[in-house]
Write a protein that holds these residues in place. Structure first.
Motif, PDB file in Angstrom:
ATOM      1  N   GLU A 191       0.963  -1.073   0.080  1.00 45.08           N
ATOM      2  CA  GLU A 191       0.196   0.008   0.301  1.00 45.08           C
ATOM      3  C   GLU A 191       1.134   1.176   0.261  1.00 45.08           C
ATOM      4  N   ALA A 192       1.844   1.276   1.120  1.00 47.35           N
ATOM      5  CA  ALA A 192       2.773   2.345   0.879  1.00 47.35           C
ATOM      6  C   ALA A 192       3.554   2.877  -0.744  1.00 47.35           C
ATOM      7  N   SER A 193       3.923   1.637  -1.656  1.00 48.44           N
ATOM      8  CA  SER A 193       4.624   1.696  -2.789  1.00 48.44           C
ATOM      9  C   SER A 193       3.693   2.441  -3.487  1.00 48.44           C
ATOM     10  N   ASP A 194       2.032   1.520  -3.464  1.00 51.31           N
ATOM     11  CA  ASP A 194       1.400   2.056  -4.028  1.00 51.31           C
ATOM     12  C   ASP A 194       1.260   3.963  -4.687  1.00 51.31           C
ATOM     13  N   MET A 195       1.311   4.329  -2.894  1.00 50.44           N
ATOM     14  CA  MET A 195       0.773   5.349  -2.855  1.00 50.44           C
ATOM     15  C   MET A 195       1.698   6.068  -3.342  1.00 50.44           C
ATOM     16  N   THR A 196       2.508   6.251  -3.905  1.00 49.23           N
ATOM     17  CA  THR A 196       3.529   6.979  -3.960  1.00 49.23           C
ATOM     18  C   THR A 196       3.349   7.171  -5.729  1.00 49.23           C
ATOM     19  N   PRO A 197       3.045   8.225  -6.194  1.00 53.82           N
ATOM     20  CA  PRO A 197       3.510   7.944  -7.823  1.00 53.82           C
ATOM     21  C   PRO A 197       4.650   8.154  -8.134  1.00 53.82           C
ATOM     22  N   THR A 198       3.791   8.508  -9.330  1.00 53.90           N
ATOM     23  CA  THR A 198       5.747   8.928  -9.987  1.00 53.90           C
ATOM     24  C   THR A 198       6.036  10.489 -10.212  1.00 53.90           C
ATOM     25  N   PHE A 199       7.340  10.606 -10.234  1.00 52.73           N
ATOM     26  CA  PHE A 199       7.529  11.521  -9.481  1.00 52.73           C
ATOM     27  C   PHE A 199       6.692  12.845 -10.765  1.00 52.73           C
ATOM     28  N   PRO A 200       6.811  13.157 -12.359  1.00 51.69           N
ATOM     29  CA  PRO A 200       5.963  13.586 -12.360  1.00 51.69           C
ATOM     30  C   PRO A 200       4.888  13.820 -12.471  1.00 51.69           C
ATOM     31  N   VAL A 201       4.768  13.103 -11.999  1.00 49.10           N
ATOM     32  CA  VAL A 201       2.514  13.377 -11.438  1.00 49.10           C
ATOM     33  C   VAL A 201       2.941  14.164 -10.100  1.00 49.10           C
ATOM     34  N   TYR A 202       3.549  13.478  -9.105  1.00 53.57           N
ATOM     35  CA  TYR A 202       3.736  14.500  -7.935  1.00 53.57           C
ATOM     36  C   TYR A 202       4.591  15.601  -7.829  1.00 53.57           C
ATOM     37  N   ALA A 203       5.340  15.763  -8.784  1.00 55.18           N
ATOM     38  CA  ALA A 203       5.612  17.191  -8.938  1.00 55.18           C
ATOM     39  C   ALA A 203       4.244  18.141  -9.473  1.00 55.18           C
ATOM     40  N   THR A 204       3.879  17.564 -10.633  1.00 49.74           N
ATOM     41  CA  THR A 204       3.049  18.458 -11.566  1.00 49.74           C
ATOM     42  C   THR A 204       1.810  18.573  -9.937  1.00 49.74           C
ATOM     43  N   MET A 205       1.486  17.790  -9.836  1.00 45.18           N
ATOM     44  CA  MET A 205       0.142  18.223  -8.536  1.00 45.18           C
ATOM     45  C   MET A 205       0.706  18.946  -7.500  1.00 45.18           C
ATOM     46  N   THR A 206       2.090  18.504  -6.447  1.00 45.05           N
ATOM     47  CA  THR A 206       2.716  19.748  -5.520  1.00 45.05           C
ATOM     48  C   THR A 206       2.921  21.286  -6.562  1.00 45.05           C
ATOM     49  N   LEU A 207       3.082  21.088  -7.159  1.00 48.53           N
ATOM     50  CA  LEU A 207       3.043  22.886  -8.181  1.00 48.53           C
ATOM     51  C   LEU A 207       1.863  23.646  -8.011  1.00 48.53           C
ATOM     52  N   ILE A 208       0.589  22.806  -8.568  1.00 48.82           N
ATOM     53  CA  ILE A 208      -0.820  22.669  -8.452  1.00 48.82           C
ATOM     54  C   ILE A 208      -0.915  23.603  -7.103  1.00 48.82           C
ATOM     55  N   SER A 209      -1.028  22.257  -6.344  1.00 48.90           N
ATOM     56  CA  SER A 209      -2.234  22.498  -5.134  1.00 48.90           C
ATOM     57  C   SER A 209      -1.024  23.827  -4.571  1.00 48.90           C
ATOM     58  N   ALA A 210       0.599  23.896  -4.790  1.00 45.13           N
ATOM     59  CA  ALA A 210       0.956  25.269  -4.086  1.00 45.13           C
ATOM     60  C   ALA A 210       0.542  26.511  -4.484  1.00 45.13           C
ATOM     61  N   VAL A 211       0.124  26.318  -5.947  1.00 45.68           N
ATOM     62  CA  VAL A 211      -0.054  27.698  -7.175  1.00 45.68           C
ATOM     63  C   VAL A 211      -1.264  28.356  -6.231  1.00 45.68           C
ATOM     64  N   VAL A 212      -2.475  27.081  -5.903  1.00 46.61           N
ATOM     65  CA  VAL A 212      -3.760  27.609  -5.818  1.00 46.61           C
ATOM     66  C   VAL A 212      -3.700  27.507  -3.885  1.00 46.61           C
ATOM     67  N   ALA A 213      -3.213  27.358  -3.226  1.00 47.35           N
ATOM     68  CA  ALA A 213      -2.521  27.602  -1.687  1.00 47.35           C
ATOM     69  C   ALA A 213      -2.371  29.063  -1.497  1.00 47.35           C
ATOM     70  N   THR A 214      -1.047  29.344  -2.721  1.00 46.96           N
ATOM     71  CA  THR A 214      -0.565  30.770  -2.127  1.00 46.96           C
ATOM     72  C   THR A 214      -2.135  32.026  -3.043  1.00 46.96           C
ATOM     73  N   ALA A 215      -2.958  31.346  -4.058  1.00 47.88           N
ATOM     74  CA  ALA A 215      -3.656  31.870  -4.307  1.00 47.88           C
ATOM     75  C   ALA A 215      -5.249  32.424  -3.124  1.00 47.88           C
ATOM     76  N   GLY A 216      -5.203  31.218  -2.370  1.00 45.48           N
ATOM     77  CA  GLY A 216      -5.892  31.415  -1.496  1.00 45.48           C
ATOM     78  C   GLY A 216      -5.250  31.989  -0.232  1.00 45.48           C
ATOM     79  N   LEU A 217      -4.240  32.293   0.559  1.00 48.56           N
ATOM     80  CA  LEU A 217      -3.726  33.064   0.876  1.00 48.56           C
ATOM     81  C   LEU A 217      -3.756  35.096   0.276  1.00 48.56           C
ATOM     82  N   LEU A 218      -3.665  34.380  -0.686  1.00 48.48           N
ATOM     83  CA  LEU A 218      -3.401  36.348  -0.492  1.00 48.48           C
ATOM     84  C   LEU A 218      -4.787  36.743  -1.006  1.00 48.48           C
TER      85      LEU A 218
END
Length: 440
Positions: free
Chosen positions: A107-134
């Motif tokens: 389960e722990a292995s399957d929950m970690t996506p490939t790095f491109p997907v992980y990096a993209t989703m993390t970047l999107i969430s950071a951008v959305v969070a930045t907009a929400g904070l401002l």
């Protein structure tokens, strides 16, 4: 309950079936006709808490490297023999509800996506969070947490430690470090673009935005969010419960502070950038520490005793390292918390002094309208240039109203200045504004 499917290598058929018979396990065997080194496939249902000991028993017979094992959920099993098996493996502790060590690792292995997907989703969430904070929008900030894929790497590092899988551990550590670094950098670039394009008004005071200010001057209580998220994440994973909601909790401890750090960098604010980054670091380490300790407490160990000794040494090393980092960074959060408490106490005392002064008979003609206190250097505060971690009140503005008979006003300013500075440790400038009130 689980349905287990195991291929039987040549020469192991009697040993495997004999072991299952000895445990009172009801099974079905089919012959393997593919021409490979397997002679059959055995299927058998197991209670959840029986999966790990039974698989360990089969691994001791030599099946681990010579066959493959599939474990799937089973909704219903109707069998008197299965009922006896449930009673045999029944326990009164959390072992009865937790999944096997083998399932946990998968389960722990399957929950970690490939790095491109992980990096993209993390970047999107950071951008959305930045907009929400401002925007000072809690709803948008929560939305950013939902899409953040942080729970997989966080739990992978903990599971990798207790199962003696160095590759899984380091994958989790590297994903977290690179992901959060990318989140801060992405938030900084996005915030800088908003500032440069003047989508955010140039004169905005970031310290006045509640969603941002609480991350610029982090409180020690925020540490409880990370520790709770780590424990909840492991319990959800180890008991087979959906981890989606817990993933939001882990993201709540990491994504908004990372976005706040990016905003501070974009605005060139050194101290707030340090405060938010420290919060990101201490929360990340706390999630891993809480998950690691919880996994060990719930009984997850390697199969072999000599592996257990090695893992115990790694566990002790990681716990010591994580605890040291948390304690060092928590000292910073604790200093901010103490300073905030002192400032709050001082503010309350100042308010009481002002009210007590104006209740005196010589000031009956005056009415208290407003009290404003400024923290840190007044010039820097007005420019929004820094946030003072010491939370020291440096200036108090008192606004009072007076009627036609204005009375003696200079005496009030002198008395308030004296009272307030008797209470404060450092010099506080006091300004009294008088506004004429006309009643009709």
């Amino acid at each position: 309950m689980r349905l287990v499917q195991v291929t039987i290598p040549a020469g192991k058929r009697e040993a495997v079936l004999g072991a299952l018979d000895g445990e009172g396990i009801d099974y079905v065997v089919t012959d393997e006709t593919s021409g490979r080194e397997y002679t059959g496939v055995v299927y058998f249902p197991l209670p959840d808490n029986a999966v790990e000991p039974v698989l360990d028993m089969l691994e001791e017979l030599g099946l681990e490297d010579q066959s493959y094992t599939v474990v799937v959920d089973a909704n219903t099993v109707v069998s008197r023999q299965f009922d006896d098996l449930e009673e045999k493996y029944a326990t009164d502790d959390t072992d009865e509800e937790r999944i096997s060590r083998q399932e946990l690792h998968a389960e722990a292995s399957d929950m970690t996506p490939t790095f491109p997907v992980y990096a993209t989703m993390t970047l999107i969430s950071a951008v959305v969070a930045t907009a929400g904070l401002l925007l000072d929008s809690p709803a948008v900030v929560v939305g950013s947490m939902v899409i953040a894929p942080l729970i997989g790497p966080a739990l992978a590092a903990s599971v990798g430690t207790v199962t003696d899988d160095d590759e899984l551990f380091w994958t989790g550590v590297k994903y977290q470090a690179l992901g959060l670094g990318l989140a801060i950098a992405g938030a900084a670039v996005f915030a800088w673009l908003l500032k440069t394009a003047q989508i955010v008004p140039p004169g905005v005071e970031l310290a006045a935005i509640d969603e941002i200010s609480e991350r610029f001057t982090p409180d020690l209580l925020l540490l409880a969010v990370a520790l709770g998220a780590g424990v909840a994440g492991v319990l959800a994973l180890s008991t087979g419960i959906s981890v989606a909601i817990v993933g939001v909790m882990i993201a709540a401890a990491l994504i908004p502070p990372a976005a706040a750090a990016g905003i501070a960098i974009a605005w060139g604010l050194a101290l707030p950038a340090i405060g938010a980054t420290v919060l990101v670091l201490v929360n990340t380490v706390s999630v891993n520490l809480a998950g690691l300790v919880t996994l060990w407490y719930t009984g997850y160990r390697p199969r072999q005793w000599f592996e257990t000794d090695a893992v115990e040494r790694k566990l002790f090393r990681n716990v010591v390292v994580f605890t040291t980092i948390v304690l060092v960074l928590s000292a910073f959060l604790g200093a901010v918390t103490v300073s905030s408490h002192q400032a709050s106490t001082l503010q309350q005392g100042i308010d009481e002094d002002i009210e007590t002064t104006l209740e005196q008979a010589e000031y009956d003609h005056l009415t208290l309208l407003e009290v404003e206190s400024e923290v840190g250097d007044e010039t820097a505060y007005e420019q929004g240039a820094i946030v003072d971690f010491t939370q020291t009140i440096s200036h108090v503005t008192v606004t009072v109203g007076y009627g036609a008979d204005e009375g003696e006003r200079g005496a009030l300013a002198d008395e308030l200045h004296e009272r307030i500075n008797e209470r404060a440790d450092e010099e506080v400038s006091v300004q009294v504004q008088f506004i004429e009130i006309e009643e009709r």
